[in-house]
Scaffold this motif. Structure first.
Motif, PDB file in Angstrom:
ATOM      1  N   PHE A   1      36.122   6.132 -38.877  1.00  0.00           N
ATOM      2  CA  PHE A   1      35.704   6.836 -37.667  1.00  0.00           C
ATOM      3  C   PHE A   1      35.014   5.798 -36.781  1.00  0.00           C
ATOM      4  CE2 PHE A   1      34.943  11.158 -40.043  1.00  0.00           C
ATOM      5  CZ  PHE A   1      36.315  11.310 -40.201  1.00  0.00           C
TER       6      PHE A   1
ATOM      7  N   THR B   1      29.160   9.010 -24.437  1.00  0.00           N
ATOM      8  CA  THR B   1      29.415   8.705 -25.846  1.00  0.00           C
ATOM      9  C   THR B   1      30.540   9.573 -26.385  1.00  0.00           C
ATOM     10  OG1 THR B   1      28.325   8.373 -27.988  1.00  0.00           O
ATOM     11  CG2 THR B   1      27.807  10.422 -26.853  1.00  0.00           C
ATOM     12  N   ASP B   2      31.280   9.034 -27.345  1.00  0.00           N
ATOM     13  CA  ASP B   2      32.351   9.778 -28.006  1.00  0.00           C
ATOM     14  C   ASP B   2      32.594   9.189 -29.386  1.00  0.00           C
ATOM     15  OD1 ASP B   2      33.910  12.034 -27.332  1.00  0.00           O
ATOM     16  OD2 ASP B   2      34.615  11.036 -25.529  1.00  0.00           O
ATOM     17  N   SER B   3      32.746  10.072 -30.364  1.00  0.00           N
ATOM     18  CA  SER B   3      33.168   9.617 -31.687  1.00  0.00           C
ATOM     19  C   SER B   3      34.639   9.952 -31.849  1.00  0.00           C
ATOM     20  CB  SER B   3      32.351  10.298 -32.781  1.00  0.00           C
ATOM     21  OG  SER B   3      31.046   9.769 -32.808  1.00  0.00           O
ATOM     22  N   PHE B   4      35.380   9.052 -32.462  1.00  0.00           N
ATOM     23  CA  PHE B   4      36.826   9.216 -32.616  1.00  0.00           C
ATOM     24  C   PHE B   4      37.167   9.366 -34.089  1.00  0.00           C
ATOM     25  CE2 PHE B   4      35.972   7.523 -28.547  1.00  0.00           C
ATOM     26  CZ  PHE B   4      36.891   8.155 -27.719  1.00  0.00           C
ATOM     27  N   VAL B   5      37.900  10.446 -34.386  1.00  0.00           N
ATOM     28  CA  VAL B   5      38.194  10.809 -35.779  1.00  0.00           C
ATOM     29  C   VAL B   5      39.688  11.118 -35.924  1.00  0.00           C
ATOM     30  CG1 VAL B   5      35.874  11.751 -36.114  1.00  0.00           C
ATOM     31  CG2 VAL B   5      37.695  13.274 -35.356  1.00  0.00           C
TER      32      VAL B   5
ATOM     33  N   THR C   1      29.445   0.012 -26.545  1.00  0.00           N
ATOM     34  CA  THR C   1      29.007  -0.293 -27.905  1.00  0.00           C
ATOM     35  C   THR C   1      30.053   0.282 -28.851  1.00  0.00           C
ATOM     36  OG1 THR C   1      27.767   1.776 -28.079  1.00  0.00           O
ATOM     37  CG2 THR C   1      26.566  -0.139 -27.250  1.00  0.00           C
ATOM     38  N   CYS C   2      30.179  -0.330 -30.032  1.00  0.00           N
ATOM     39  CA  CYS C   2      31.154   0.141 -31.021  1.00  0.00           C
ATOM     40  C   CYS C   2      30.462   0.304 -32.360  1.00  0.00           C
ATOM     41  CB  CYS C   2      32.274  -0.875 -31.230  1.00  0.00           C
ATOM     42  SG  CYS C   2      33.287  -1.129 -29.791  1.00  0.00           S
ATOM     43  N   ALA C   3      30.511   1.501 -32.925  1.00  0.00           N
ATOM     44  CA  ALA C   3      29.921   1.734 -34.244  1.00  0.00           C
ATOM     45  C   ALA C   3      31.017   2.255 -35.171  1.00  0.00           C
ATOM     46  CB  ALA C   3      28.776   2.726 -34.142  1.00  0.00           C
TER      47      ALA C   3
ATOM     48  N   ILE D   1      32.363   3.575 -38.930  1.00  0.00           N
ATOM     49  CA  ILE D   1      32.088   4.106 -40.264  1.00  0.00           C
ATOM     50  C   ILE D   1      33.375   3.922 -41.057  1.00  0.00           C
ATOM     51  CG2 ILE D   1      31.405   6.109 -41.624  1.00  0.00           C
ATOM     52  CD1 ILE D   1      30.055   7.209 -39.075  1.00  0.00           C
TER      53      ILE D   1
ATOM     54  N   ASN E   1      32.627   5.270 -33.186  1.00  0.00           N
ATOM     55  CA  ASN E   1      31.920   5.760 -31.999  1.00  0.00           C
ATOM     56  C   ASN E   1      31.898   4.655 -30.957  1.00  0.00           C
ATOM     57  OD1 ASN E   1      29.266   5.777 -30.286  1.00  0.00           O
ATOM     58  ND2 ASN E   1      29.639   7.896 -30.856  1.00  0.00           N
TER      59      ASN E   1
ATOM     60  N   THR F   1      30.162   4.051 -27.050  1.00  0.00           N
ATOM     61  CA  THR F   1      29.305   4.563 -25.982  1.00  0.00           C
ATOM     62  C   THR F   1      29.412   3.571 -24.839  1.00  0.00           C
ATOM     63  OG1 THR F   1      27.859   5.582 -27.609  1.00  0.00           O
ATOM     64  CG2 THR F   1      26.957   5.285 -25.407  1.00  0.00           C
TER      65      THR F   1
ATOM     66  N   GLY G   1      26.921  -3.458 -31.728  1.00  0.00           N
ATOM     67  CA  GLY G   1      27.786  -2.842 -32.716  1.00  0.00           C
ATOM     68  C   GLY G   1      27.027  -2.427 -33.956  1.00  0.00           C
ATOM     69  N   ASP G   2      27.725  -1.703 -34.819  1.00  0.00           N
ATOM     70  CA  ASP G   2      27.131  -1.257 -36.070  1.00  0.00           C
ATOM     71  C   ASP G   2      28.279  -0.982 -37.031  1.00  0.00           C
ATOM     72  OD1 ASP G   2      25.076  -0.202 -37.852  1.00  0.00           O
ATOM     73  OD2 ASP G   2      25.904   1.774 -37.415  1.00  0.00           O
TER      74      ASP G   2
END
Lengths: 334, 334
Positions: free
Chosen positions: A139, A52-56, A90-92, A94, A141, A143, A125-126
């Motif tokens: 942002f 997993t990784d969140s991109f900012v 998966t793509c979430a 914000i 995420n 996974t 997704g979310d």
């Protein structure tokens, strides 16, 4: 739909449905995602890699990519570094209220394209929308999950004395690009992010050379930090040869101006491969046959000199310790 | 470590390592996470469910839970709704520079506890720190994966005419709690979030009754929106009986004061179970035997009257259409 992201696009109600069907499914859709269940139903091989990784990243658009393509490449690469074929992500999202819909569509379009090129499907997704000021634009995420195809799995603790340290190409391109774009610097020569999905090359490599001990992409903290993690986990010493380190003249120049060290800058389309010296030539041949590895070279070797340490053999023949990154050179680099 | 989150805790360098080992591994650690590879190496059954969710709830602490426990429960539940045993989750944090370390530790502690109770291991993580103002305190993404144990998998498009619609307990508790806390309202009676991991109950249910057609948790958009999604996907009508809908008097009272409809409020520890009427009694018996389902009841049934619609049979015997949520009642509810 509005030309800006509205709060109720994240409500879970009718507006969310519209955003999902008119934007996300249009660019990312497939049989599984289209079912819109709470979770996706997948068939995997049994032994899988998950990351997993969140991109900012700031800015969200930069030469060579954007936050969307980066979010796919980054997670695809982390899964592939385990000797796995990335299958699904998966793509979430914000989103900040007021984000231009055009920007969101450009980002999602890039994600769809990057996913297709990497051969992964977006299966779940979310979307959350938060009031203006509660997040900076967008942002993401991702996974990822993939089928492991080698045994044992390449691992950061598996480097051995006598191994060669190979690098797939030039250092510092992504980090310098982000900083340059953020600061509005106009480098004389073109510098752009190297961000790319490395999975096709990596799968070829581990299929032909299951002897690979370590695969790792030197992202945040750069080559120096990643090599320190490996030497610590494996309790070995790494000797890097400065004159072998591939750095573009324009990246070296930009770093000199800005007081940055390219060995600590993030890369998003490069990998380290550590394997027995006897297999190094074959590995370099496989890497160089791929456009994403055409600049591959041996940059050092694993020894028992100073366990847990990374030593740089300088151009003048001296030796100096390369420490892990201390302090934050560059926030929001990925 | 500092008593506040610093930017370089997200650098990927030495400070990140310290945060990982002294905080994250302390509360979430296990053999796989402790290896600190780019991805986790897992063994799964072959047929798996995977789901992702980002949590942006405001406030981050509320009666009955916090953003950390909610992030575990939410994803565990989404995986379990597929008739799957949740096995592993990933956790990705986006932290605002300056967040009190005490708050972060409380949140991570709750996540560890919630994960242990649900029987899932945290296998991969990521931490980003962004400058003050670029995010509101802390956002968390969790992505979960689990082994599917029923065939066919319960699905939102599988409701059939003649099915019973069961609900595991009261409506609106989470949504009203969040709004009440945010607005500083002091309800006379205690209202708290119902957030909980439902997987142990759900696994028991589908093991004994593989005839279940649909499992779904009515989160954002509430019961009304979730039932609309199901009736649309399944092309059936749902008739809900208003007098059967379980709503706590204090929730009903709070909603009246605030002008909210509990049928549209998010729940985080309840589920809908749709299955042939012949199995309804048995399902209710299983649900009521578990503390998380002790208030279970039948709230309606699936008919062919108005395909794609949700009809409420009111206390006075009239009928009215329940639409999907339009507009945003409550941003940042989860």
């Amino acid at each position: 739909m509005s030309d800006k992201v509205l709060l109720d696009y994240g409500s879970g109600g009718r507006a969310s449905q519209r955003l999902i069907s008119e934007l996300f499914l249009k660019h990312l859709g497939n049989d599984e995602l289209n079912r819109l269940n709470d979770a996706a139903e997948l068939t995997l091989s049994g032994k899988v890699a998950m990351s997993t990784d969140s991109f900012v990243v700031d800015p969200i658009f930069f030469p060579g990519g954007n936050i969307g393509s980066l979010a796919v490449h980054g997670t695809v690469n982390d899964v592939a570094m385990m000797g796995a074929i990335p299958r699904h992500i998966t793509c979430a999202y914000i989103l900040e209220e007021g984000l231009p819909m055009d920007d969101l569509e450009k980002i999602v379009t890039s994600m769809g394209q990057a996913a297709r090129e990497a051969g992964v499907t977006v299966v779940s997704g979310d979307t959350k929308v938060v009031p203006k000021g509660a997040v900076d634009k967008i942002f993401i995420n991702t996974t990822g999950i993939g089928d492991i195809i080698v045994d044992p799995v390449p691992s950061g603790d598996a480097a051995q004395v006598g191994d060669a340290v190979l690098l797939s190409g030039t250092l510092g391109d992504h980090g310098l690009t982000i900083l340059g774009t953020r600061e509005g610097l106009d480098f004389e020569a073109k510098v752009e992010s190297d961000c790319a999905s490395l999975n096709h090359l990596l799968v070829k490599l581990v299929r032909e050379l299951p002897e690979v001990h370590v695969l790792r992409d030197p992202t945040r903290g750069g080559l120096a930090t990643t090599m320190n993690e490996i030497t610590l986990s494996s309790n070995v010493c790494c000797e890097l040869v400065e004159k072998e380190l591939p750095i573009r003249a324009e990246v070296q120049g930009g770093c000199s101006i800005l007081g940055l060290d390219p060995l600590y800058l993030a890369n998003e389309g490069k990998f380290l491969c550590i394997l027995p010296q006897a297999h190094a030539e074959k590995a370099l041949e496989i890497m160089r046959a791929d456009p994403l590895g055409h600049g591959a070279c041996q940059i050092g070797s694993i020894t028992d000199a100073n366990p847990g340490k990374v030593v740089l053999i300088t151009k003048l023949g001296g030796k100096r310790l390369l420490n892990m990154l201390e302090g934050e050179q560059l926030p929001r680099i990925c």
